[in-house]
Enzyme design. Structure first.
Site, mmCIF file in Angstrom:
data_model
loop_
_atom_site.group_PDB
_atom_site.id
_atom_site.type_symbol
_atom_site.label_atom_id
_atom_site.label_comp_id
_atom_site.label_asym_id
_atom_site.label_seq_id
_atom_site.Cartn_x
_atom_site.Cartn_y
_atom_site.Cartn_z
ATOM 1 C CD GLN A 81 -2.624 1.166 2.590
ATOM 2 O OE1 GLN A 81 -3.967 0.583 2.543
ATOM 3 N NE2 GLN A 81 -2.373 1.854 3.729
ATOM 4 N N GLY A 82 0.716 2.133 -1.024
ATOM 5 C CA GLY A 82 1.344 3.334 -1.091
ATOM 6 C C GLY A 82 0.545 4.593 -0.609
ATOM 7 C CB SER A 132 2.084 6.843 5.109
ATOM 8 O OG SER A 132 0.933 6.331 5.678
ATOM 9 C CD GLU A 180 -6.200 -0.272 6.963
ATOM 10 O OE1 GLU A 180 -4.869 -0.601 7.237
ATOM 11 O OE2 GLU A 180 -6.292 0.742 6.656
ATOM 12 C CB SER A 182 -2.147 9.602 14.922
ATOM 13 O OG SER A 182 -3.179 10.602 14.381
ATOM 14 C CD GLU A 189 -4.034 15.552 16.080
ATOM 15 O OE1 GLU A 189 -3.976 16.810 16.137
ATOM 16 O OE2 GLU A 189 -2.790 15.273 16.379
#
Length: 399
Positions: free
Chosen positions: A134-135, A137, A253, A379, A381
């Site tokens: 998976q590309g 981030s 996911e 994250s 957050e």
């Protein structure tokens, strides 16, 4: 709410257990327990063979929204998928190197791809022959995917996009045959506009470079991937619609895989509890924290079962990630606290010439790896922002 399984599910459980037990006692016996979180680098070549074995047995693509047997796969109900996943984890079958293709890319192609794209890519995934990474981030766009800077410009000669940029934290990139890449295809576009979802073959020497990232636990299953004019073979969902496709994929996911993960968590909790009891005089404070971990794990299981059918609920995946990320990190802390000063000593030889993990025991690796649980995969957050803005309708955070 009734969380029990029906007679058909229990028949499937027995069949799955028999199939897995027979194969894990043969040439794949040494793969038991390999390739879990923090150890995805272990035995990848042998696990590729295991992936083909699963495909031959029809166990890949059980939940795909296609007719049963369309790609040689069994078609299982939602509870049947849970049963299979639970047996797989309980027998410590190896970590799946085909997870990203089967559970992320394939359902995305079924939902957004063309019939030609489905015919081209789904059979290889179902047979366990083609692996994906998976590309998403990037160094400056981790959880904030709308900030991606990787670009793709169409080559006037053949009309295919050429991808240039950098991706990071890419699991199994060194072994994958293909990568799905979120890239900016509209010059001058910002945020979620002008993005496309591209399928890129990884075998492009000189155009794609993979660099493993050595973690503080000593493992290197994550990678940096550099694209320098790499050719993208396909665009899924149409050019400029990459944000919608990417968000649709992320909604897939978490689900059945969360229940599988919890079985591994339960085994880790048992080992931490055994270390606590072996200390001789159990600490009442640590005992209370371990009891809380057990209760929270049971709650996570019930929540995962309750939300399995909540497709399209933007809050369910974020709630699940918040629950297990914090839980697992606290377990890692307990893994070293229950052993006291002994947890600070290495368990094996260490030198600059061998992987750092040689000097770490299981509890120490658990502690180090779980430091990242509240960061990767979105994250805490970001998850709280999703719940606040998309579920509760609160004002967006000022930028």
């Amino acid at each position: 709410m009734d969380f029990s399984f029906g007679a058909g599910d229990e028949e499937l459980r027995a069949r799955a257990r028999t199939w897995l037990t027979a194969r894990l006692a043969g040439p794949y016996a040494d793969l038991r327990g390999l390739g879990g979180p923090g150890s995805e680098h272990e035995g990848t070549e042998q696990r590729r063979g295991w992936e083909r074995e699963l495909g031959h047995g029809g166990w890949i693509g059980q939940g795909w929204d296609v007719p049963a047997g369309a790609y040689g796969q069994q078609r299982l109900s939602l509870t049947g998928q849970v049963v299979w996943a639970e047996e797989y984890a309980a027998l410590r079958a190896p970590g799946r190197v085909g997870h990203i293709g089967e559970n992320l890319l394939a359902p995305t192609l079924i939902a957004y791809g063309t019939p030609e794209q489905q015919a081209r890519f789904l059979p290889g995934i179902a047979r366990g022959e083609e692996l994906w990474c998976q590309g998403y981030s990037e160094p400056d766009a981790g959880s904030d995917l709308a900030g991606v800077r990787t670009v793709a410009v169409r080559d006037p000669a053949d009309g295919l996009p050429r991808v240039t940029g950098q991706k990071i934290w890419t699991s199994l990139a060194q072994d994958a045959d293909w990568c799905f890449v979120l890239a900016r295809t509209e010059s001058g576009s910002r945020r979620h506009r002008g993005l496309s979802f591209l399928l890129v073959p990884m075998d492009q020497p000189g155009r794609i470079e993979v660099r493993p990232i050595r973690q503080m636990s000593g493992t290197a299953e994550f990678n940096e991937v550099f694209f320098d004019g790499a050719v993208a073979a396909e665009t899924v969902g149409g050019e400029g619609n990459g944000w919608a496709v990417a968000m649709g994929l992320l909604a897939l996911e978490r689900g059945v895989s969360t229940l599988v993960q919890q079985i591994g968590f339960a085994a880790e909790l048992e080992r931490v509890l055994a270390d606590h009891l072996a200390a001789g005089a159990p600490d009442p404070v640590l005992r209370e924290r371990l009891v809380r971990q057990w209760a929270e794990l049971r709650t996570m299981r019930w929540n995962a079962l309750r939300t399995l059918g909540s497709a399209g609920d933007p809050g369910a995946p974020s709630v699940a990630k918040l629950l297990w990320g914090g839980w697992h990190r606290r377990l890692g802390e307990l893994a070293v606290e229950v052993r006291g000063a002994a947890a600070t000593a290495g368990s094996g030889p260490w030198s600059r010439e061998v992987p750092y993990e040689r000097g770490l025991d299981e509890g120490q690796r658990l502690f180090l790896f779980t430091r990242a649980d509240t960061i990767y995969g979105g994250s805490d957050e970001i998850q709280r922002n999703i719940i606040a803005e998309r579920v509760l309708g609160l004002p967006k955070e000022p930028r």
